[in-house]
Motif scaffolding. Structure first.
Motif, PDB file in Angstrom:
ATOM      1  N   SER A  39       0.802  -0.928   0.131  1.00  0.00           N
ATOM      2  CA  SER A  39      -0.503  -0.178  -0.002  1.00  0.00           C
ATOM      3  C   SER A  39       0.819   1.419  -0.187  1.00  0.00           C
ATOM      4  N   ILE A  40       2.143   1.327   0.656  1.00  0.00           N
ATOM      5  CA  ILE A  40       3.154   2.180   0.869  1.00  0.00           C
ATOM      6  C   ILE A  40       3.370   2.588  -0.636  1.00  0.00           C
ATOM      7  N   ALA A  41       3.798   1.882  -1.205  1.00  0.00           N
ATOM      8  CA  ALA A  41       4.453   1.642  -2.259  1.00  0.00           C
ATOM      9  C   ALA A  41       3.626   2.609  -3.372  1.00  0.00           C
ATOM     10  N   ARG A  42       2.548   1.338  -2.897  1.00  0.00           N
ATOM     11  CA  ARG A  42       1.087   2.364  -4.266  1.00  0.00           C
ATOM     12  C   ARG A  42       1.231   3.461  -4.762  1.00  0.00           C
ATOM     13  N   LEU A  43       1.079   4.304  -2.618  1.00  0.00           N
ATOM     14  CA  LEU A  43       0.661   5.537  -2.900  1.00  0.00           C
ATOM     15  C   LEU A  43       2.132   6.479  -2.891  1.00  0.00           C
ATOM     16  N   ASN A  44       3.201   5.826  -2.882  1.00  0.00           N
ATOM     17  CA  ASN A  44       4.251   6.867  -3.510  1.00  0.00           C
ATOM     18  C   ASN A  44       4.248   6.785  -4.833  1.00  0.00           C
ATOM     19  N   GLU A  45       3.672   5.988  -5.628  1.00  0.00           N
ATOM     20  CA  GLU A  45       3.496   6.096  -6.910  1.00  0.00           C
ATOM     21  C   GLU A  45       2.404   7.008  -7.117  1.00  0.00           C
ATOM     22  N   MET A  46       1.164   7.105  -6.753  1.00  0.00           N
ATOM     23  CA  MET A  46       0.365   8.215  -7.105  1.00  0.00           C
ATOM     24  C   MET A  46       0.553   9.529  -6.770  1.00  0.00           C
ATOM     25  N   THR A  47       0.828  10.827  -7.648  1.00  0.00           N
ATOM     26  CA  THR A  47       1.132  11.692  -7.836  1.00  0.00           C
ATOM     27  C   THR A  47      -0.082  13.041  -7.511  1.00  0.00           C
TER      28      THR A  47
END
Length: 441
Positions: A162-170
């Motif tokens: 989830s953290i990785a996905r949120l870091n990809e969303m800008t």
């Protein structure tokens, strides 16, 4: 389990993928002897923690509960630790599970099931913390909607993904681009930092207000300085956590300076006036003041922008700090609590006025709140009126008239009774009507 989900929306396909992944993990656990042994260790760890908690919790509660009225530092620490006793069961289970994890990894080379159990016990501890321990409304809300979802994702093993996905969303705002994770991290950190800042400010203000050896104005100035320092530090920490360089604040500072120069002149003036008033100590909480406009009251609260006066009839008046600097203000409490008042009265022209001052001064002096210092009651002849001879008696009291003690009313009663006891007449207007006979023309 094969399903054709190509025609379904992407979110449905992702959800189905997670379900299938969970099903594969469940089959692996159900068919693996190592997994069954780990399940057994989890149950044993929980039962052992439950039995130990059943014995330890009553003893801990008795030992951590201080005597009533004991406010020592040790008693305060014991009361604080007593709050966390409900966490004993999940934390003991977590500790025993950690020991079991080491055993299973050394025997089977795997500990996925027991690691999941450890995370599950931490989720249980977080739930108890939010439901039973945290009493502050803001922290309870933060725990319910932030801590528990994070712990649930951690227990299920989805937190890192989830953290990785949120870091990809800008998110893009013009030339500024930042990730959704940085926004969430900033909101959480900002909430916690400013709650800590508010709590620290309340504790600091309470500590400073108890320092009675300090002048009231100095205490208020110290409280304001501590408030600015605490929230300023919280802001700088938040900028650092969010990764915003402090050098970029120079532009913001310039914009604020321009705003103060144009649209915020009054706010800046009132704020600076408040600091000057605190430094000079000419008006502080508890003083009774009268403004140039005629409004009067006791200062009950000071803020960065204004002072709040409470009148005798219970109204609150918000007065900008600038008015205390630029206009004339009478402070009845600045030189002490003693104030002088006077009560006018009249006696008949038939009275021997030489006896009046002694009679009235002796009567007023019997009032329990009338002072002998700086001056005793003083009865003075003021003039010869149309209907009687005018006198006034001056007296000093500790306090303010028309407030909690209505001194003028009490003294008027004393004057009335003293004049009556000495048969001195209080005059009233007389009119003489002369009727002349009509003259013959």
């Amino acid at each position: 389990m094969n399903f054709d989900l190509a025609s379904q929306p992407m979110i449905v396909q992702q959800a189905a993928g997670y379900v299938l992944q969970g099903w594969d993990v469940a089959k692996t656990w159900l068919l693996s002897p190592a997994a069954w042994s780990q399940f057994g260790l989890l149950i044993a760890a929980f039962v052992l923690a439950w039995l130990l908690t059943k014995r330890l919790r009553p003893w801990l509660e008795r030992w951590l509960t201080p005597d009533k009225g004991n406010n020592s530092i040790l008693a305060t620490i014991r009361r604080f630790l007593l709050i966390f006793v409900p966490l004993l069961l999940p934390l003991l289970a977590w500790g025993f599970t950690g020991i079991g994890e080491q055993v299973t990894r050394s025997l089977f080379g795997s500990g996925a099931v027991i690691a999941f159990g450890k995370r599950l016990f931490l989720l249980l501890a977080a739930r108890i913390l939010v439901r039973e321990i945290i009493s502050d409304g803001f922290l309870k809300l933060l725990g319910k909607y932030v801590l528990l979802p994070i712990m649930a994702l951690y227990a299920l093993g989805f937190l890192d993904d989830s953290i990785a996905r949120l870091n990809e969303m800008t998110i893009s705002l013009g030339n500024i681009e930042f990730t959704v994770m940085s926004v969430i991290r900033g909101m959480i950190a900002g909430s916690i930092l400013f709650w800590i800042g508010r709590w620290s400010n309340d504790q600091t203000g309470s500590f400073i207000s108890k320092q009675e050896e300090m002048p009231p104005a100095t205490r208020q100035l110290a409280s304001k300085a501590a408030e600015v320092a605490i929230f300023g530090l919280a802001f700088l920490l938040l900028m650092n956590i969010m990764g915003i360089p402090l050098t970029s604040l120079a532009v913001l500072g310039g914009a604020i300076g321009v705003g103060l120069g144009f649209g915020l002149q009054k706010i800046a003036s009132n704020y600076i006036s408040g600091v000057i008033l605190l430094l000079e100590g000419q008006a502080t909480v508890g003083d009774f003041v009268e403004l140039d406009s005629g409004e009067a009251g006791t200062i009950v609260q000071t803020t960065a922008r204004a002072m709040i006066l409470e009148t005798f009839d219970g109204r609150w008046i918000v007065v900008p700090n600038e008015d205390f600097i630029t206009t004339r203000v009478i402070n009845y409490s600045d030189q002490g609590s003693a104030n002088r008042y006077e009560v006018p009265f009249s006696v008949s022209y038939k009275t021997d006025i030489n006896t009046v001052p002694d009679i009235i001064e002796a009567a007023v002096a019997t009032h329990p709140d009338v002072l002998r210092e700086p001056f005793p009651p003083d009865c003075e002849l003021r003039g010869f009126g149309d209907s009687g001879i005018d006198f006034a008696v001056e007296f000093w009291v500790n306090g303010l008239d028309d407030g909690k003690n209505k001194y003028t009313s009490d003294v008027l009663f004393l004057v009335w009774n003293a004049l009556k006891d000495n048969n001195i007449e209080i005059p009233y207007p007389h009119r003489v009507i002369e009727i002349r006979p009509a003259q013959d023309s």
